[in-house]
Design a protein around this motif. Structure first.
Motif, mmCIF file in Angstrom:
data_model
loop_
_atom_site.group_PDB
_atom_site.id
_atom_site.type_symbol
_atom_site.label_atom_id
_atom_site.label_comp_id
_atom_site.label_asym_id
_atom_site.label_seq_id
_atom_site.Cartn_x
_atom_site.Cartn_y
_atom_site.Cartn_z
ATOM 1 N N LEU A 74 0.821 -1.218 0.038
ATOM 2 C CA LEU A 74 0.006 -0.001 0.130
ATOM 3 C C LEU A 74 0.788 1.170 0.055
ATOM 4 C CD1 LEU A 74 -2.839 -0.901 2.349
ATOM 5 C CD2 LEU A 74 -3.212 -0.243 0.049
ATOM 6 N N LEU A 75 1.910 1.436 0.837
ATOM 7 C CA LEU A 75 2.852 2.484 0.841
ATOM 8 C C LEU A 75 3.355 2.719 -0.545
ATOM 9 C CD1 LEU A 75 4.444 2.030 4.521
ATOM 10 C CD2 LEU A 75 2.854 3.847 3.653
ATOM 11 N N TRP A 76 3.938 1.341 -1.123
ATOM 12 C CA TRP A 76 4.516 1.664 -2.531
ATOM 13 C C TRP A 76 3.525 2.319 -3.458
ATOM 14 C CZ3 TRP A 76 9.300 2.179 -4.242
ATOM 15 C CH2 TRP A 76 10.265 1.563 -3.620
ATOM 16 N N GLY A 108 6.277 6.032 -15.029
ATOM 17 C CA GLY A 108 5.992 6.306 -13.788
ATOM 18 C C GLY A 108 5.523 4.882 -13.147
ATOM 19 N N PHE A 109 4.705 4.243 -13.690
ATOM 20 C CA PHE A 109 4.046 2.767 -13.184
ATOM 21 C C PHE A 109 5.286 2.099 -13.381
ATOM 22 C CE2 PHE A 109 -0.355 4.717 -14.465
ATOM 23 C CZ PHE A 109 -0.587 5.059 -13.192
ATOM 24 N N GLY A 110 5.781 2.005 -14.412
ATOM 25 C CA GLY A 110 6.953 0.972 -14.633
ATOM 26 C C GLY A 110 7.939 1.138 -13.597
ATOM 27 N N LEU A 111 8.439 2.349 -13.286
ATOM 28 C CA LEU A 111 9.474 2.813 -12.205
ATOM 29 C C LEU A 111 9.131 2.132 -10.872
ATOM 30 C CD1 LEU A 111 10.750 6.227 -13.247
ATOM 31 C CD2 LEU A 111 12.062 4.050 -13.098
ATOM 32 N N ILE A 112 7.547 2.119 -10.765
ATOM 33 C CA ILE A 112 7.179 1.615 -9.364
ATOM 34 C C ILE A 112 7.091 0.231 -9.280
ATOM 35 C CG2 ILE A 112 4.951 1.419 -8.148
ATOM 36 C CD1 ILE A 112 3.992 3.930 -9.125
ATOM 37 N N TYR A 113 7.163 -0.496 -10.376
ATOM 38 C CA TYR A 113 7.325 -1.979 -10.421
ATOM 39 C C TYR A 113 8.570 -2.441 -10.365
ATOM 40 C CZ TYR A 113 7.440 -6.705 -12.516
ATOM 41 O OH TYR A 113 7.403 -7.906 -12.565
ATOM 42 N N LEU A 134 11.154 -0.242 -8.803
ATOM 43 C CA LEU A 134 11.691 -0.046 -7.558
ATOM 44 C C LEU A 134 11.237 -1.004 -6.392
ATOM 45 C CD1 LEU A 134 11.836 3.936 -8.063
ATOM 46 C CD2 LEU A 134 13.637 2.319 -7.995
ATOM 47 N N SER A 135 9.746 -1.415 -6.581
ATOM 48 C CA SER A 135 9.318 -2.304 -5.580
ATOM 49 C C SER A 135 9.947 -3.601 -5.491
ATOM 50 C CB SER A 135 7.926 -2.128 -5.750
ATOM 51 O OG SER A 135 7.398 -2.619 -6.748
ATOM 52 N N CYS A 149 2.081 -1.281 -8.447
ATOM 53 C CA CYS A 149 1.349 -0.638 -9.494
ATOM 54 C C CYS A 149 0.020 -0.564 -9.856
ATOM 55 C CB CYS A 149 2.102 -1.350 -10.811
ATOM 56 S SG CYS A 149 3.898 -1.402 -10.795
ATOM 57 N N MET A 150 -0.690 -1.802 -9.402
ATOM 58 C CA MET A 150 -2.188 -1.816 -9.424
ATOM 59 C C MET A 150 -2.795 -0.762 -8.410
ATOM 60 S SD MET A 150 -2.835 -5.788 -9.515
ATOM 61 C CE MET A 150 -2.429 -6.910 -11.017
ATOM 62 N N ILE A 151 -2.103 -0.710 -7.252
ATOM 63 C CA ILE A 151 -2.758 0.173 -6.318
ATOM 64 C C ILE A 151 -2.302 1.718 -6.609
ATOM 65 C CG2 ILE A 151 -2.376 1.144 -4.094
ATOM 66 C CD1 ILE A 151 -1.588 -1.818 -3.305
ATOM 67 N N ALA A 152 -1.371 2.048 -7.350
ATOM 68 C CA ALA A 152 -0.935 3.502 -7.774
ATOM 69 C C ALA A 152 -1.963 3.737 -8.922
ATOM 70 C CB ALA A 152 0.400 3.402 -8.055
#
Length: 471
Positions: free
Chosen positions: A170-172, A310-315, A317-318, A325-328
């Motif tokens: 959730l935090l990510w 942006g979503f790819g970076l979340i993937y 970096l997490s 990514c789904m949450i974001a």
């Protein structure tokens, strides 16, 4: 071997083509400075009747339906669906022959269901094609025995089937959505005409989906609707439907673009960085509309490519985790949907409230003198100018800035599916009127009288261009 490569290439092209053709368009923008006004269910028409619901008719163009058309399943006709869900127009009471019963809510539930169906269709088709591509490039049936590793295209990550929600995920997700929402706010605040067009499209889409928060005042209604209790939509209803749409969209699109497509690109030999860039570019391409202008498509594709990165970076970096990514994605979409609807309704209600307020005697006399000198009928043009003035007053401070005029003119042209005056001409008309101010108390803003002068200059310019084109 050549046969395998050829088959793989065809499958990959088919996959990309399917994604481009069917991916729902959800502009980031999306939803301009006051996100305002002029939603899909309200029209600014040449007859000078903005801010009112009405049934669809032959004067409707595709400007408000364009975003809906590209997000629905093949064969679904949003124009027909929206028309059938419009408020009844037959004379008589609610139970009169030929009259449909008024819906309980202004929300277009049929259209929302169609969008949800389309997300499922896109995911099913894309997943099937991605599986076929991996089958062809990664050793046939053996690929499916190693699917967990193939789908971890960054080389790390939890089990691909582990979709549990944890505090860390959730935090990510929420933290990852914040920078994208900040970028979205920057895009919304711009008065660049290309961004304004995108913003208008989101307003049209959201208002077509969710409808009005308050009933339209009688003076803005067609005669057959006067005195009726028209359906409205509550904030709670919109929040719930926005949440459902956002969750389904986040799950489906992230599965396609941040898991399957990069895995396919990796199977063709791309390194992780190339796969990251490729999925973002395809995400941008998936939001291109064949019927839109090239300039608008360029902006949409660019903005959505940034979102894809942006979503790819979340993937990445997490640690290769798709759930953040789904949450974001869901958080991002929810804010865009709900905030767009809230701001649009705020603006509509503001414009309708102030339209009913009488003008100061001196202001009304000035407006009438200007219109009479131009041989225009004040009884026709004065209500139109007054309505447009408050619709364009995105800051809601009883005056218009250059930025508000720029956006308002762009929105008006979009609603009429026309071509707005060149932006330099809008700017010139604005500053010419500002230079004529009798007082410097508001030397960079327009009051209603000033706005009438700008409107007249732009209308004269349009007439001259039309005359030149005809000659």
């Amino acid at each position: 071997m050549n046969l395998v490569k050829s088959t793989s290439t065809l499958l990959a092209l088919f996959l990309v083509g399917t994604v481009v053709a069917f991916t729902p368009t959800r502009h980031p923008f999306q939803a301009a400075v006051g996100r305002i006004a002029i939603p899909g269910a309200t029209r600014i028409r040449p007859d000078g009747l903005p801010l009112r619901y009405r049934a669809l008719d032959d004067q409707d163009d595709d400007s408000a339906m364009l975003q809906v058309q590209t997000r629905t399943p093949p064969g679904y006709d949003p124009r027909k669906a929206v028309g059938e869900s419009e408020f009844p127009t037959a004379p008589g009471g609610d139970d009169a022959p030929g009259r449909r019963r008024l819906p309980r809510t202004a929300m277009n539930t049929r259209l929302i269901l169609a969008l949800l169906l389309n997300q499922g269709l896109v995911l099913a088709v894309a997943s099937t094609l991605a599986g076929a591509a991996l089958f062809a490039t990664s050793g046939g049936l053996a690929a499916f025995g190693n699917l967990n590793e193939l789908l971890r295209w960054t080389g790390t990550g939890p089990d691909v089937w582990d979709l549990t929600i944890t505090g860390e995920r959730l935090l990510w997700g929420i933290g990852g959505a914040l920078p994208l929402l900040v970028l979205n706010a920057v895009w919304e605040s711009s008065d660049d005409r290309r961004l304004a067009n995108i913003n208008f499209s989101t307003i049209a889409m959201v208002m077509t989906l969710f409808g009005r928060r308050t009933a339209l005042p009688d003076e803005f209604r067609p005669a057959s609707w006067k005195g009726q209790t028209l359906p409205t939509t509550t904030g709670g209803q919109v929040a719930l439907q926005s949440l459902v749409l956002s969750l389904v969209t986040g799950i489906c699109e992230e599965t396609i673009f941040r898991r399957e497509l990069p895995a396919v690109l990796r199977s063709f030999g791309a390194d992780p960085v190339s796969a990251m860039i490729g999925q973002a570019a395809l995400f941008g391409l998936g939001h291109v509309q064949p019927t839109a202008k090239a300039a608008d498509n360029t902006v949409v594709a660019s903005l959505q490519t940034v979102n894809g990165l942006g979503f790819g970076l979340i993937y990445a970096l997490s640690g290769g985790d798709l759930v953040p990514c789904m949450i974001a994605h869901a958080c991002y979409d929810f804010v865009v949907f709900f905030q767009t609807w809230t701001r649009a309704n705020d603006q509509l209600e503001y414009a309708e409230r102030w339209y009913k307020e009488p003008l100061p005697a001196g202001t009304e006399q000035k407006v009438r003198r200007i219109l009479q000198a131009a041989q225009k009928d004040p009884s026709v043009l004065l209500p139109r100018i007054k309505r447009l003035f408050y619709v364009f007053d995105f800051d809601q401070n009883q005056s218009l800035s250059l930025s508000e005029v720029r956006k308002g003119v762009a929105y008006l042209a979009m609603e009429r599916a026309g071509t707005p005056p060149p932006q330099p001409e809008v700017d010139q008309a604005f500053w010419e009127v500002v230079a004529q101010h009798e007082s410097d108390a508001r030397d960079d803003r327009l009051d209603l009288v000033d706005f009438l002068r700008v409107y007249s200059k732009l209308a004269d310019g349009n007439r001259q261009r039309l005359a030149s084109a005809q000659s």
